[in-house]
Motif scaffolding. Structure first.
Motif, PDB file in Angstrom:
ATOM      1  N   ARG A  78       9.305 -16.721  -7.638  1.00 57.88           N
ATOM      2  CA  ARG A  78       8.137 -16.451  -6.785  1.00 57.88           C
ATOM      3  C   ARG A  78       8.580 -15.923  -5.419  1.00 57.88           C
ATOM      4  N   GLY A  79       9.604 -16.560  -4.835  1.00 54.83           N
ATOM      5  CA  GLY A  79      10.121 -16.087  -3.556  1.00 54.83           C
ATOM      6  C   GLY A  79      10.743 -14.706  -3.676  1.00 54.83           C
ATOM      7  N   LEU A  80      11.421 -14.451  -4.798  1.00 55.40           N
ATOM      8  CA  LEU A  80      12.048 -13.151  -4.997  1.00 55.40           C
ATOM      9  C   LEU A  80      10.995 -12.050  -5.097  1.00 55.40           C
ATOM     10  N   LEU A  81       9.901 -12.302  -5.821  1.00 52.53           N
ATOM     11  CA  LEU A  81       8.830 -11.308  -5.913  1.00 52.53           C
ATOM     12  C   LEU A  81       8.280 -10.977  -4.525  1.00 52.53           C
ATOM     13  N   ALA A  82       8.077 -12.010  -3.722  1.00 50.54           N
ATOM     14  CA  ALA A  82       7.562 -11.780  -2.364  1.00 50.54           C
ATOM     15  C   ALA A  82       8.566 -10.976  -1.542  1.00 50.54           C
ATOM     16  N   ALA A  83       9.864 -11.303  -1.681  1.00 52.81           N
ATOM     17  CA  ALA A  83      10.889 -10.583  -0.918  1.00 52.81           C
ATOM     18  C   ALA A  83      11.000  -9.129  -1.376  1.00 52.81           C
ATOM     19  N   LEU A  84      10.930  -8.901  -2.690  1.00 54.75           N
ATOM     20  CA  LEU A  84      10.972  -7.532  -3.201  1.00 54.75           C
ATOM     21  C   LEU A  84       9.754  -6.748  -2.726  1.00 54.75           C
ATOM     22  N   ASN A  85       8.588  -7.383  -2.776  1.00 53.88           N
ATOM     23  CA  ASN A  85       7.369  -6.717  -2.319  1.00 53.88           C
ATOM     24  C   ASN A  85       7.479  -6.351  -0.840  1.00 53.88           C
ATOM     25  N   ALA A  86       8.020  -7.286  -0.035  1.00 56.14           N
ATOM     26  CA  ALA A  86       8.199  -7.011   1.392  1.00 56.14           C
ATOM     27  C   ALA A  86       9.218  -5.905   1.620  1.00 56.14           C
ATOM     28  N   SER A  87      10.284  -5.899   0.810  1.00 57.58           N
ATOM     29  CA  SER A  87      11.361  -4.932   0.986  1.00 57.58           C
ATOM     30  C   SER A  87      10.912  -3.500   0.724  1.00 57.58           C
ATOM     31  N   ILE A  88      10.091  -3.288  -0.321  1.00 59.34           N
ATOM     32  CA  ILE A  88       9.704  -1.917  -0.684  1.00 59.34           C
ATOM     33  C   ILE A  88       8.409  -1.469  -0.015  1.00 59.34           C
ATOM     34  N   ARG A  89       7.705  -2.400   0.628  1.00 58.51           N
ATOM     35  CA  ARG A  89       6.391  -2.065   1.185  1.00 58.51           C
ATOM     36  C   ARG A  89       6.458  -0.991   2.276  1.00 58.51           C
ATOM     37  N   PRO A  90       7.371  -1.056   3.246  1.00 55.66           N
ATOM     38  CA  PRO A  90       7.393   0.013   4.263  1.00 55.66           C
ATOM     39  C   PRO A  90       7.679   1.386   3.668  1.00 55.66           C
TER      40      PRO A  90
END
Length: 709
Positions: free
Chosen positions: A207-219
Motif C-alpha cells: 500500500r505504501g509502495l503504491l502511494a510512493a509510486l503514484n507520488a513519484s510519477i505524478r509530476p
C-alpha cells in the motif's frame, strides 16, 4: 462521455510507433494511422500522428467527440527510476518499510544476488506519532507542532513528492488524509499522496509502495498531460480526453492526473479489450491474445470472453497490487537485438533497438541486427512497402548485418548466410514465445485446442503462424488492422474504475465479529463508485453497472480464492443472503480446485473489490471496404529453404476468399505471413481466420464464386 462530434479517436503510444484509430459512431467507419515515436517528447509524436490521421480520414477538428489515449510513459518512468524524488511519512516504527519490503531474497537460490534498491531510501522516510489501531480507532491524533517539524524535514530532504502511509489506515483513511492536507498547507508546491486513498488494502508495504509510486510519477505525468492537451488545442481539438487504465477501462483526464498509477500497465490491457469486443463468433469464447510490437511480445488468456485480472503484477522491482489485466511479456519484439553469447549460442533480446536508432534497416545508425531485419532478410517483409511505402527500409544493410552475425555463429559459405542466420533468429524468438505460451496455459490447466489466437501489433500478424505452429494452436484470427489494434482497444474502452475495502470478516459464524461486514462495505463502495461515475461523465452516459469480487479463504490458509459476482447477485440480497451467496461460491470453487469442501469451517472474507463500469456508446458495425482487383505477385521466402510465396494486397480479398500458404498478405500497418500448411479465410466482417490444413491444399488464392474472374 463524448463531445458533439461523431468521431472517436484512440491513441496508443509505443516505444517504436504511435498508433491512432478514428472511428465514426454513426457509420462504423474506421481509419488507421501509424506515426514514428519521438522518445524525447511523446506529445509531439501524438500531435504529428493526429495531424496525419485527420488528413487521411478527411476530418476537421470539430468532428472529434472524444480522444482516448494510452501511454507507456508511466511504466517507462518507473522501470528507469526517472520519477520525482519521493519521500514518505509513516507511522513510528515503520521507517524501514520500503527497505524490508517482504524480506524475500530477489533470487532464492543465489545468496550473492544484490538486493533491489528501495524506491524511498530510509533517509527520506520520516515518522509521525499519529497512529490508528487495528480496530480502526485513532490511537494518536495529528499534532500541529509535529506537522511543522515534518514539513521542515521534507524541505531539507529535497522531496519533490511525498507519500503518506500509516499502519492500519485501510480501516480509517481519514487520518492519512488529514496529515496530507496539513502538510499540503505548509508545502503547497509538493504533491502529497495518502496510501488509503489509492488502495486501502491491509498490506503496509504494498500500500505504501503504491502511494510512493503514484507520488513519484505524478509530476511527470502531469507535465506530459499538460503538453498533450496544449498540442491538441493547437490543432483545434477541444474534445474531452480520456486515459486508458490497467483494468482495461478508461478514466477522465482529471482522474488520471490524481491516480497515474492506474495507467502504468494500460497499453497491453487495451489490446485485450479490443480482442474481447471485436473477435467474431467464429473465434469462439476462449482466446489467446498475441501482441508483438517493437519492444516485446505480450500474451494474455481470455476464457469465456472475460479478461483475467491479477493483483500480483510487477513493474521492475515493484509489486503492483491493483487489479491489472494479466499479461505475460517477453523481450522479443521487432526491435529485439540478436546476439551471440560467450558460449557461441544465438540469443534474442531483451535489449531492444527501439525506434532510434532502431533496426539496421531503418538507416538511423543501428548496427546490430534485430527481428525486423530478420523479416527482411528472409523475404517476409518487402523493404519498399513498409508502412504502406511511407518508410522505405534498407534490406541490403539488414542482410549484411545478419550475414556478419551468421559467420560469427559459424555458418559456412557465402550463399544464403543472411537468410539462414535470420531464420535461426526467428526460430529462437518463436521458441521463447512458445515456451511462455505453453506455461501460461498449463498453469491454468487449459487445453490449447480450445483456444483461438488473436494476433496484433506491428509484428503480431507477421509472426503469429510461426508461433501457432510451434505451440500447437490450430486457429489464428488476424483483425482488419492488427498494427493499430491497441489504439482501437483504447477507442472502444468503457469508463471503469475499481474500489476496494479490506474486510477481515468471518462468514458462516452467525455472530458479529471484528471484521467489516460484507453488506456494509458493499453499500459504501457502491455509493462511492456511483458518485465517481457521475463526475466522470457529466450525466451524458448510460447508468453505471456494478460488479464485485470477494477474496476469501479458510482462516489458516495462505492463499485466497477470488469469487466474482454480477450486480444482480449482489443488490437483491440482505446481509445474511449475501453471506450465504459468498459461502456457496467459495465452497463450489474450493471443490473445483482442490477436490473437496469443508462447510463446517468458517470462511474469512478478506477483501471486497467493487468495479463500476459505464457503458460506452457503441458504433455501428463497420462495413468492409469493397475488394479491389489486384494481380497476384510472388516473392521468395526462406523457411528452411527458399519457397515461392504468393503476395497479395489484403484489401483485394473479398469475404469468402481463401489463401493457402506459403503466402504473404500486405497492408499498410503490417505483413501477414501464412506459413505452408495453413489456410486463411476472409470472414464476412473482414477479419482473417487462418487454420491449419487438415489435408493437402494447393498454395495460392481461391476467390468465392461470385468474385471469381
Amino acid at each position: 462521455m463524448t463531445g458533439t462530434g461523431q468521431w472517436r479517436i484512440g491513441i496508443d503510444v509505443g516505444g517504436t510507433f504511435n498508433d491512432l484509430v478514428a472511428e465514426n459512431l454513426a457509420t462504423g467507419r474506421r481509419v488507421f494511422h501509424k506515426e514514428p515515436s519521438v522518445p524525447s517528447d511523446p506529445s509531439l509524436a501524438v500531435q504529428r500522428g493526429m495531424t496525419g490521421l485527420l488528413d487521411v480520414a478527411g476530418l476537421a477538428p470539430g468532428d472529434i467527440g472524444a480522444v482516448m489515449h494510452g501511454t507507456t510513459l508511466a511504466l517507462n518512468t518507473i522501470l528507469q527510476r526517472q520519477g520525482a524524488r519521493v519521500a514518505a511519512v509513516v507511522s513510528r516504527g515503520n521507517r524501514h518499510v520500503f527497505e524490508i519490503a517482504r524480506a524475500q531474497l530477489p533470487a532464492a537460490i543465489d545468496f550473492t544476488h544484490g538486493r533491489e534498491e528501495p524506491l524511498v531510501p530510509a533517509d527520506r522516510v520520516f515518522e509521525t506519532e499519529a497512529r490508528i489501531g487495528a480496530d480502526g480507532t485513532i490511537v494518536a491524533a495529528v499534532d500541529d507542532a509535529e506537522m511543522d517539524r515534518l514539513a521542515d524535514d521534507l524541505r531539507r530532504a529535497g522531496a519533490e513528492a511525498v507519500a503518506v502511509m500509516l499502519v492500519n489506515s485501510y480501516r480509517h483513511p481519514a487520518l492519512e488524509a488529514e496529515i496530507a492536507e496539513a502538510l499540503t498547507r505548509r508545502l503547497p508546491d509538493l504533491p502529497f499522496v495518502a496510501s488509503a486513498a489509492i488502495w486501502p488494502e491491509a498490506r503496509e508495504y504494498e500500500r505504501g509502495l503504491l502511494a510512493a509510486l503514484n507520488a513519484s510519477i505524478r509530476p511527470l505525468m502531469g507535465a506530459y498531460f499538460e503538453r498533450l492537451t496544449s498540442r491538441l488545442g493547437e490543432l483545434g481539438i477541444d474534445a474531452p480526453l480520456f486515459i486508458t487504465t490497467n483494468n482495461g477501462g478508461t478514466v477522465s483526464l482529471q482522474t488520471a492526473l490524481d491516480r497515474p498509477i492506474d495507467t502504468v500497465l494500460s497499453g497491453p490491457a487495451a489490446g485485450v479489450t479490443a480482442a474481447i469486443d471485436t473477435a467474431p463468433s467464429e473465434a469462439g469464447d476462449n482466446l489467446v491474445t498475441f501482441d508483438m510490437g517493437g519492444t516485446s511480445a505480450d500474451m494474455s488468456i481470455i476464457a469465456g470472453r472475460a479478461p483475467e485480472l491479477t493483483s500480483a503484477a510487477r513493474v521492475g522491482d515493484f509489486p503492483i497490487m491493483l487489479p491489472v489485466v494479466s499479461v505475460t511479456a517477453i523481450g522479443a519484439g521487432g526491435g529485439s537485438i540478436l546476439w551471440r553469447d560467450a558460449q557461441g549460442v544465438l540469443k534474442i533480446g531483451p535489449e531492444s533497438a527501439g525506434s532510434d536508432p532502431g533496426p539496421i534497416a531503418y538507416g538511423r545508425g543501428g548496427t546490430r541486427p534485430t527481428i525486423t531485419d530478420c523479416y527482411l532478410a528472409t523475404g517476409i517483409v518487402d523493404p519498399a512497402r513498409f508502412l504502406g511505402g511511407r518508410m522505405a527500409l534498407d534490406g541490403a544493410a539488414a542482410a549484411a548485418g545478419l550475414a556478419a552475425l551468421g559467420r560469427d555463429l559459424g555458418l559456412e559459405g557465402d550463399e544464403d548466410v543472411a537468410a539462414r542466420a535470420a531464420h535461426a533468429g526467428l526460430r529462437v524468438a518463436t521458441a521463447m514465445m512458445g515456451v511462455d505460451l505453453s506455461k501460461l496455459l498449463a498453469r491454468r490447466g487449459l487445453d490449447l485446442r480450445d483456444f483461438t489466437m488473436v494476433a496484433y501489433g506491428g509484428a503480431g500478424a507477421t509472426h503469429a503462424m510461426m508461433l501457432a505452429r510451434e505451440a500447437g494452436l490450430s486457429r489464428v484470427l488476424i483483425p482488419g488492422a492488427p498494427g493499430t489494434f491497441c489504439a482501437l482497444g483504447a477507442s472502444i474502452a468503457r469508463i471503469q474504475r475499481d474500489f476496494v475495502a479490506s474486510l477481515g470478516h468471518l462468514l458462516g459464524t452467525g455472530k458479529a465479529n471484528a471484521g467489516l461486514p460484507v453488506k456494509a462495505a458493499l453499500d459504501r463502495l457502491s455509493q462511492e463508485a456511483a458518485t465517481w461515475a457521475r463526475g466522470e461523465t457529466a450525466g451524458d452516459a448510460g447508468a453505471p453497472r456494478i460488479s464485485a469480487m470477494v477474496r476469501a479463504r479458510f482462516p489458516d490458509q495462505a492463499y485466497d480464492l477470488e469469487l466474482e459476482f454480477g450486480a444482480d447477485a449482489l443488490t437483491r440480497r440482505d446481509a445474511a443472503g449475501l453471506e450465504r451467496l459468498i459461502l456457496d461460491a467459495f465452497h463450489d470453487r474450493h471443490r473445483t480446485l482442490y477436490g473437496f469442501e469443508d462447510r463446517a469451517t468458517p470462511v474469512l472474507a478478506g477483501l471486497l473489490r467493487v468495479t463500476v463500469t459505464i457503458p460506452a456508446e457503441r458504433p455501428a458495425s463497420p462495413r468492409p471496404e469493397p475488394a479491389k482487383t489486384v494481380p497476384t505477385e510472388h516473392r521468395r521466402v526462406w523457411d528452411g529453404a527458399w519457397l515461392d510465396a504468393h503476395v497479395l494486397d489484403r484489401a483485394s480479398l473479398p469475404p469468402g476468399a481463401r489463401i493457402t500458404g506459403p503466402a504473404l498478405l500486405e497492408q499498410p500497418d503490417t505483413t501477414i505471413w501464412i506459413v505452408p500448411g495453413w489456410t486463411g479465410e476472409v470472414l464476412p466482417d473482414g477479419n482473417l481466420m487462418v487454420t491449419q490444413d487438415a489435408g493437402d491444399a494447393a498454395p495460392g488464392l481461391r476467390r468465392p464464386a461470385e468474385h471469381a474472374s
